[in-house]
Each structure stands twice: as structure tokens, then as C-alpha cells.
Design an enzyme around this catalytic site. Structure first.
Site, PDB file in Angstrom:
ATOM      1  N   SER A   1     104.477  49.439  54.677  1.00 33.33           N
ATOM      2  CA  SER A   1     105.230  48.200  54.522  1.00 33.33           C
ATOM      3  C   SER A   1     104.341  47.025  54.923  1.00 33.33           C
ATOM      4  O   SER A   1     103.258  46.860  54.378  1.00 33.33           O
ATOM      5  CB  SER A   1     106.525  48.263  55.346  1.00 33.33           C
ATOM      6  OG  SER A   1     107.398  47.218  55.001  1.00 33.33           O
TER       7      SER A   1
ATOM      8  N   GLU B   1     104.166  50.685  46.260  1.00 29.56           N
ATOM      9  CA  GLU B   1     105.547  50.976  46.662  1.00 29.56           C
ATOM     10  C   GLU B   1     106.166  49.670  47.136  1.00 29.56           C
ATOM     11  O   GLU B   1     105.466  48.696  47.415  1.00 29.56           O
ATOM     12  CB  GLU B   1     105.596  52.038  47.771  1.00 29.56           C
ATOM     13  CG  GLU B   1     104.982  51.623  49.093  1.00 29.56           C
ATOM     14  CD  GLU B   1     105.924  50.834  50.018  1.00 29.56           C
ATOM     15  OE1 GLU B   1     107.147  51.082  49.986  1.00 29.56           O
ATOM     16  OE2 GLU B   1     105.424  49.970  50.756  1.00 29.56           O
TER      17      GLU B   1
ATOM     18  N   HIS C   1     109.418  53.383  51.718  1.00 23.78           N
ATOM     19  CA  HIS C   1     110.688  53.183  52.429  1.00 23.78           C
ATOM     20  C   HIS C   1     111.702  54.218  51.953  1.00 23.78           C
ATOM     21  O   HIS C   1     112.731  53.891  51.354  1.00 23.78           O
ATOM     22  CB  HIS C   1     111.216  51.776  52.171  1.00 23.78           C
ATOM     23  CG  HIS C   1     110.289  50.694  52.623  1.00 23.78           C
ATOM     24  ND1 HIS C   1     109.140  50.354  51.940  1.00 23.78           N
ATOM     25  CD2 HIS C   1     110.350  49.868  53.702  1.00 23.78           C
ATOM     26  CE1 HIS C   1     108.535  49.355  52.570  1.00 23.78           C
ATOM     27  NE2 HIS C   1     109.237  49.047  53.646  1.00 23.78           N
TER      28      HIS C   1
END
Length: 312
Positions: free
Chosen positions: A116, A217, A281
Site C-alpha cells: 500500500s 494492485e 489489500h
């Protein structure tokens, strides 16, 4: 600036027995049950050291920039620390990039684990030191959150050197993968969170995608914003020279919904594209070695290491 095409990546050491993990919070704030964390590591034969910034919060940041930066530097510099595990993402890592001591990090190569917002640190550190990093489980949401396997086992297997050249990175069989564009390609696995890849363009952490297997992602991004981010990479020339694409989890968007966009953006490149990989995630969250050489076979739905991940 180091060119990622022409230098050998710096390899950390595999985790020894009774390894000590530094627990840091370079991005957003969170709450940690220190006793639960210590018990988790101890039950697996490890130790942990919780750094001061983990217990701090300043709005949407886990403490002041200087504290978060100091924790990172201290963790890299401390010879008793074997790996550095981030608490969570959120936001804040980018604020530290122009203050990172890359020479300190280069002299003390250790696995930095997260995803992230941590992508910003991964990008900058690899660009300036060549140090491999691990896009893998963070402490609170993933490891203490008891995400399904192989979340934990994929992380610990890679960190302990159980996987090496010629080994496949196992993907959970009960989650389907999709071959978007068939083919086989080899290259360095680089990338991470798509929003951060876009945000760091034009900065000292900008990704060098030449010869790479690009991994992407994201979370909380509707389809049109994923389109915008991928188009940004294309217009910035970051898709030129990409050898293959591994598409991780895009929370809230199915692979079926993503497929037309992936075909539109990546199809003209003529490189293999594999989608649905459970990294990001999601639950489970499979660990990936960023900066490591891999072979992507989108027809066989496989990702194989083409090098050992740790120095001898």
C-alpha cells in the site's frame, strides 16, 4: 541516480533463528497490542522490537515526520535487527523520501516488508540502493488480523530463504487466476500500489520499468480511476520496455470487470498479462519479492523465481 537495468540488486540476509523484527509505522497511525504482537513473534521463534513512532499519532500520520524517519533509520542501522516490518499503510511514506539516508540503507541491507503506502519506500530504496524489498503482510491488518494462508507462510518462507532460484511462488488454488494476454517473460518484479506509482512519477522515487515484470494492485479505486492511473503510466512512457504484467488485487473490482481495460492498455504491448493474483489489500495476501528476477508464464498461471533472494 542508479539505473535498475545495469546494477545487481543488493540482497539482504535470510532470517536467522530467533530473528528480531523491527516494528515501525512510516505511514498512518494505528493501535498496537504490544503483548499480542510479542506473543505472535515468540510463538514462531522470533523476537520483535517496537519503535517509538508506533505509539504516536498526529492526525492521519503515525507521529511527526522526524520520528517516523528516525525509526526507519534506527531499524536499518541496528545490527540486532534482522527485518523491518511495517504496521500499516494509509499515508505518510512519501513525506520521508527526500530525507532517507540511502547510504545508511545501502550499508545495512535488510528486508523491508509492507504494501500500500509503503510502496513509496520500496520504490525509492530500490531506485537508490538496489535493495530487494517484500510486498507482503503487515503486522496489524494481516498477521495479527489472522488473514488466511498463505499470507503468513508465503512471507516467512521467502524471508527465511526457503524459496530460491527455480521455485514457484505458490498461489492459493481456491482463487482463480486469469490469463489476459498469453506468453512467457522474465524480468525484475517491480511495482506495487498503482496510486503510489502514479504519485511518485517525476520524483526521485519514480519507477524504472525497463525490462521489468510490472506488478500493480490497489484499493478503493473505481474502474475509471484505475483507467486514469494506467493511462498516466502509459503517457509517461512507463509501459515501454515492460516485459510482462502481474495484476494483483483491486479491492472492489472483479477480474471480469478489469479485463477489458487490461486488454485495452496492455494488449498492444504484446507482453504476457496474468490477473487475479492475491497480493495487496486482500485475504489471503501473498508475499512478492520486489526487485527479484522472476519468470511469468500467463498461460501456465505461474510465477517462478529466477534468482535466490538472499546473499550467501
Amino acid at each position: 541516480m542508479i539505473c535498475t537495468e545495469t546494477f545487481d540488486p543488493r540482497l539482504p540476509a535470510a532470517l536467522p533463528g530467533n530473528a528480531c523484527f523491527a516494528i515501525v509505522a512510516p505511514a498512518g497511525p494505528t493501535r498496537l497490542d504490544a503483548q499480542k504482537a510479542s506473543q505472535w513473534f515468540a510463538s514462531r521463534g522470533y523476537r520483535c522490537r517496537i519503535y517509538p513512532g508506533v505509539d504516536q499519532a498526529e492526525g492521519y500520520l503515525a507521529g511527526a515526520d522526524q520520528q517516523r524517519l528516525q525509526d526507519l533509520h534506527d531499524a536499518f542501522a541496528d545490527p540486532a535487527i534482522d527485518a523491518i516490518l511495517c504496521m500499516r499503510g494509509g499515508y505518510g511514506s512519501m513525506r520521508l523520501l527526500d530525507q532517507l539516508d540511502f547510504e545508511l540503507i545501502r550499508r545495512n541491507p535488510k528486508p523491508l516488508i509492507g504494501y500500500s503506502d509503503i510502496t513509496a519506500l520500496h520504490l525509492a530504496i530500490f531506485r537508490h540502493t538496489g535493495l530487494l524489498a517484500f510486498h507482503g503482510a503487515m503486522l496489524n491488518a494481516d498477521l495479527l488480523g489472522a488473514k488466511r494462508e498463505p499470507t503468513e507462510s508465503s512471507l516467512l518462507a521467502q524471508l527465511s530463504g526457503q524459496l530460491g532460484e527455480g521455485d514457484a511462488i505458490a498461489h492459493p488454488a481456491d482463487f482463480a487466476l486469469s490469463c489476459i494476454v498469453p506468453g512467457v517473460a522474465s524480468g525484475r518484479l517491480l511495482g506495487g500500489n498503482l496510486s503510489i506509482l502514479g504519485a511518485t512519477l517525476g520524483t526521485m522515487a519514480e519507477i524504472d520499468t525497463q525490462g521489468s515484470i510490472l506488478f500493480i494492485e490497489d484499493v478503493n479505486e473505481p474502474l475509471y480511476r484505475v483507467d486514469r492511473l494506467l493511462t498516466q503510466l502509459r503517457l509517461a512512457g512507463k509501459l515501454e520496455g515492460v516485459k510482462g504484467v502481474l495484476v494483483g488485487d483491486f479491492a472492489g473490482i472483479t477480474v471480469a470487470a478489469l479485463t477489458p481495460l487490461l486488454q485495452d492498455i496492455f494488449g498492444p504491448l504484446g507482453v504476457p498479462v496474468l490477473a487475479g493474483w492475491r497480493s495487496g489489500h486482500c485475504d489471503p495476501n501473498v508475499c512478492l519479492p520486489l526487485g527479484g528476477e522472476v519468470v511469468l508464464d500467463s498461460e501456465k498461471l505461474s510465477l517462478v523465481l529466477a534468482q535466490d533472494l538472499f546473499r550467501g
